[in-house]
Design a protein around this motif. Sequence first.
Motif, mmCIF file in Angstrom:
data_model
loop_
_atom_site.group_PDB
_atom_site.id
_atom_site.type_symbol
_atom_site.label_atom_id
_atom_site.label_comp_id
_atom_site.label_asym_id
_atom_site.label_seq_id
_atom_site.Cartn_x
_atom_site.Cartn_y
_atom_site.Cartn_z
ATOM 1 N N GLY A 173 -6.508 -68.981 23.465
ATOM 2 C CA GLY A 173 -7.478 -69.929 22.186
ATOM 3 C C GLY A 173 -6.749 -71.537 21.775
ATOM 4 O O GLY A 173 -7.240 -72.410 22.022
ATOM 5 N N ARG A 174 -5.661 -71.421 21.829
ATOM 6 C CA ARG A 174 -5.015 -73.148 21.702
ATOM 7 C C ARG A 174 -4.837 -73.472 22.568
ATOM 8 O O ARG A 174 -5.220 -74.850 22.249
ATOM 9 N N LEU A 175 -4.400 -73.312 23.273
ATOM 10 C CA LEU A 175 -4.492 -73.883 24.967
ATOM 11 C C LEU A 175 -5.496 -74.739 25.329
ATOM 12 O O LEU A 175 -6.366 -75.880 25.504
ATOM 13 N N LEU A 176 -6.775 -73.936 25.008
ATOM 14 C CA LEU A 176 -7.961 -74.489 25.405
ATOM 15 C C LEU A 176 -8.940 -75.187 24.876
ATOM 16 O O LEU A 176 -9.126 -76.117 24.683
ATOM 17 N N THR A 177 -8.508 -74.787 23.146
ATOM 18 C CA THR A 177 -9.021 -75.261 22.592
ATOM 19 C C THR A 177 -8.217 -76.528 22.128
ATOM 20 O O THR A 177 -8.548 -78.022 21.101
ATOM 21 N N LYS A 178 -6.913 -76.339 22.059
ATOM 22 C CA LYS A 178 -6.376 -77.863 21.414
ATOM 23 C C LYS A 178 -6.379 -78.202 20.485
ATOM 24 O O LYS A 178 -6.266 -79.263 19.903
ATOM 25 N N ASP A 179 -6.724 -76.702 19.759
ATOM 26 C CA ASP A 179 -6.215 -77.383 18.031
ATOM 27 C C ASP A 179 -5.713 -76.371 17.314
ATOM 28 O O ASP A 179 -6.044 -75.134 17.877
ATOM 29 N N HIS A 180 -4.821 -76.778 16.692
ATOM 30 C CA HIS A 180 -3.409 -76.271 16.471
ATOM 31 C C HIS A 180 -3.650 -75.699 15.162
ATOM 32 O O HIS A 180 -3.190 -74.486 14.949
ATOM 33 N N MET A 181 -4.499 -75.873 14.495
ATOM 34 C CA MET A 181 -5.941 -74.958 13.561
ATOM 35 C C MET A 181 -5.824 -73.888 13.765
ATOM 36 O O MET A 181 -6.190 -72.710 13.264
ATOM 37 N N MET A 182 -6.101 -73.273 15.026
ATOM 38 C CA MET A 182 -6.298 -72.201 15.471
ATOM 39 C C MET A 182 -5.248 -71.081 15.548
ATOM 40 O O MET A 182 -5.494 -70.218 15.337
ATOM 41 N N THR A 183 -4.387 -71.567 15.851
ATOM 42 C CA THR A 183 -2.136 -70.369 16.190
ATOM 43 C C THR A 183 -2.625 -70.950 14.349
ATOM 44 O O THR A 183 -2.039 -69.505 14.383
ATOM 45 N N VAL A 184 -2.702 -71.803 13.851
ATOM 46 C CA VAL A 184 -2.644 -71.466 12.265
ATOM 47 C C VAL A 184 -3.290 -70.396 11.361
ATOM 48 O O VAL A 184 -2.731 -69.183 11.079
ATOM 49 N N PHE A 185 -5.186 -70.017 12.007
ATOM 50 C CA PHE A 185 -5.748 -69.384 11.317
ATOM 51 C C PHE A 185 -5.351 -67.212 12.433
ATOM 52 O O PHE A 185 -5.114 -66.944 11.527
ATOM 53 N N GLY A 186 -5.130 -68.152 13.450
ATOM 54 C CA GLY A 186 -5.167 -66.937 14.530
ATOM 55 C C GLY A 186 -3.623 -66.298 13.908
ATOM 56 O O GLY A 186 -3.980 -64.491 13.755
ATOM 57 N N ASN A 187 -2.779 -67.076 13.645
ATOM 58 C CA ASN A 187 -1.317 -66.234 13.374
ATOM 59 C C ASN A 187 -1.899 -65.743 11.704
ATOM 60 O O ASN A 187 -0.875 -64.239 11.557
ATOM 61 N N SER A 188 -2.361 -66.081 11.083
ATOM 62 C CA SER A 188 -2.314 -65.959 9.905
ATOM 63 C C SER A 188 -2.923 -64.180 9.222
ATOM 64 O O SER A 188 -2.626 -63.353 8.291
ATOM 65 N N PHE A 189 -4.297 -64.293 9.847
ATOM 66 C CA PHE A 189 -4.900 -63.512 10.358
ATOM 67 C C PHE A 189 -3.710 -61.798 10.663
ATOM 68 O O PHE A 189 -4.155 -60.674 10.272
#
Length: 738
Positions: free
Chosen positions: A439-455
Amino acid sequence: MDRMIRTLWKQWDSDSPKEKKIVIGVIAGSYLSYRAGKLLHHYYKKYENNQKIRRKQEECRESKEKLEEFLMEKKSLRTISREAVQRIVSLPFNDLQTELQSGKITAVEVLHAYQIKALEVDKLTNCITEVIWEAEEIALSRDLNANKKGPLHGIPISLKESYMIPGYDCTAGLAFYLDKPAEQENVLVQVLKQAGAVPFVRTNIPQGMMTYECSNPIHGITGNPHDPNRIPGGSSGGEAALIAGGGSILGFGSDIGGSLRIPAHMCGCCSLKPTVGRLSDKGQNDFGTGQTLVNATPGPMAAEVDTLVSCMKCLLVPKMFHLDPAVSPVLFRNEIYEEKRKLNIGFYVDDGSLKSNPACQRAVLEVKAMLESQGHTLIPFEPVDISKMTELFIKATFADGGYSFVDILSTDQVDPTISNTIMAFKMPKWLYKMVVMVGRLLTKDHMMTVFGNSFLGVKSITEYWDLALEIEEYKTEFLKKWRDNKLDAMICPGFAYTAIPHGTVQYLTSGVTYTILYNLLNYPAGTLKVTNVKQQDIDNFKDYPSNTYTEKLVKENCKDSVGLPVGVQFVGLPYQEELKLTLQVMDRLIRPFWKPDEDRNRSAKILCGVVAAVYISNQGKTKLSKAQLEEHLKGKEISTNTIKRILSLSFKELQAELQSGKLSAVDVLNVYQIKALEVDKRTNCITELVQDSEERAKQLDSDRKKGPLYGIPVSIKETYTMPGYPCTGGMMFHFDEK
Ligand SMILES: CCCCCCCC/C=C\CCCCCCCC(=O)NCC(=O)O
């Protein structure tokens, strides 16, 4: 245990092949029946829940129809005309209050007018879940007891579905809570009723109340009154849609991540998220209980700020403090509300994660210009590390990795608006982590990792404690930045974007950083509609970045948004609600008046400021040692009689002699230093001397203003933070932290 296994093994060895087959058969049979039983139970529960949902839907539909029939009858009997309805629902809160107080209109008339209007708004937006039938009786009794009028006499109020009313289910959109009617009445509802209010409808929420799209399988999807194809925001979305549509003059919601503010921003009304602990939360459906690092708070919503002010005045009363002794017994402080002085107000349009869209930026900048024209100073502010804040918030609120949601939804219909998230919670962790990476690679959005990992939440109690500590550190750092900028208040976007179409929230979660920040900090924040999207805002999207998938989605979903409301958030330090309530924007004057609060270590600071504290051991370091202090005190040649006399004074006597000037702060300090060193020799009770206590005492003696603790020496436990002194808690680990 060992012996038991050996015995069983021996037994098994001596069994004949036939006996072995029987044993294996029994074990396999039991296991299979157990699994089959569980499966059957699961499907039965699912079936039962579906039936319950259907029954509830029927019940709610019928309750609205019955009310409509009842009101039609009133209309055909000409007891209430269309004009009267229109007149009543267009009255501003203060005028409605005056007319009810003077008896110009009755509580029943007002109730019927609002019921008619609310049902109209509901037809457009599906914002009402249930009708409160007792409203008619309550309104009648208000009219019958018109000699005893409370400040909210006859005012109809709407309540978010999560507010408990005896006899009504509080489902939070979850079938699990169906057919479990509340027994207790919500504390705020009790207080409001005592003030004369008439609760009349309950409003819609998202399933589980942890997202900002307002939809659930029981009550369906709520639309935005400005464009029903768009979301009203959430979780108090039903409230905002009803109020902004004109169907309620005062409503109540709750907020753990923006639930009061996001809907006010998206629908165009106002709301106040108070400091947690200012209003009682007793009698809310407390799904998620157990998580206490970030807490939800109830709060009012209305079309006008004045209404919020009047409402807070009615709620902050002894009745509420009595019903819920856990809330801080702080009455409405008029002195703060009335205070008029020029303020330092921080502002930002970009919190450093997802840039707010052009309309949201303009809204803040317009309020900034307005405030500046009134002589306030506006200071650019950059919020502290928003990625970190997001990680802390999500880890705290989803500390169990979504387990409780998955569990409670296991036999329920999962609403499509949260189905992706629930599916993600159910994935094996390794797969989930891969999805986040891709998801991070596709969206190029670092917040994706922040939200994703925090969940993923936390794995152990130690991690949970570390999280609690990190949250405290974040709060300290934020407050320091606030103080360094000498801020009284802050303005910022109501959200990152305006109302988006239904079904898009799961792909656009990043916007919540604008609201969750003030839940993590526990700062009160109000949201107020200040403008509407203009064509120029859409044109200005040309300057809005398109680097990430999220930014592209914001552009895509806001391109046809001309006319939608846009709000601004007004933020203050904890317990300064009165200040924020004075904010009146756009066609009215913005009048934010502020009174700064002390920071977290205020007790230590206040005491040190007033007094001149005592003691210390510095273990032979460069500071004044106990031995040196002893020498210094000997040099003062204070007589034994003086020492005895001062030490024998009671607290009140000491205070009186200091206040009258009979004793000086330095006299008292020195005597207590002598005595403390003596006690320390016997007990080793002192860890360190406060180095500048004598200078502070001298300064206090030269100041003409005397605080109530003027000159009283205080000792402070080693764990109280004081600049320059380590707080070790007895551990070397903290020794260098000053
Ligand atoms: C039931 C599971 C829901 C999963 C949805 C996940 C999406 C979460 C994304 C960000 C989390 C931040 C939530 C912000 C929404 C605010 C909701 C709120 O304040 N609720 C509290 C309340 O209603 O009292």
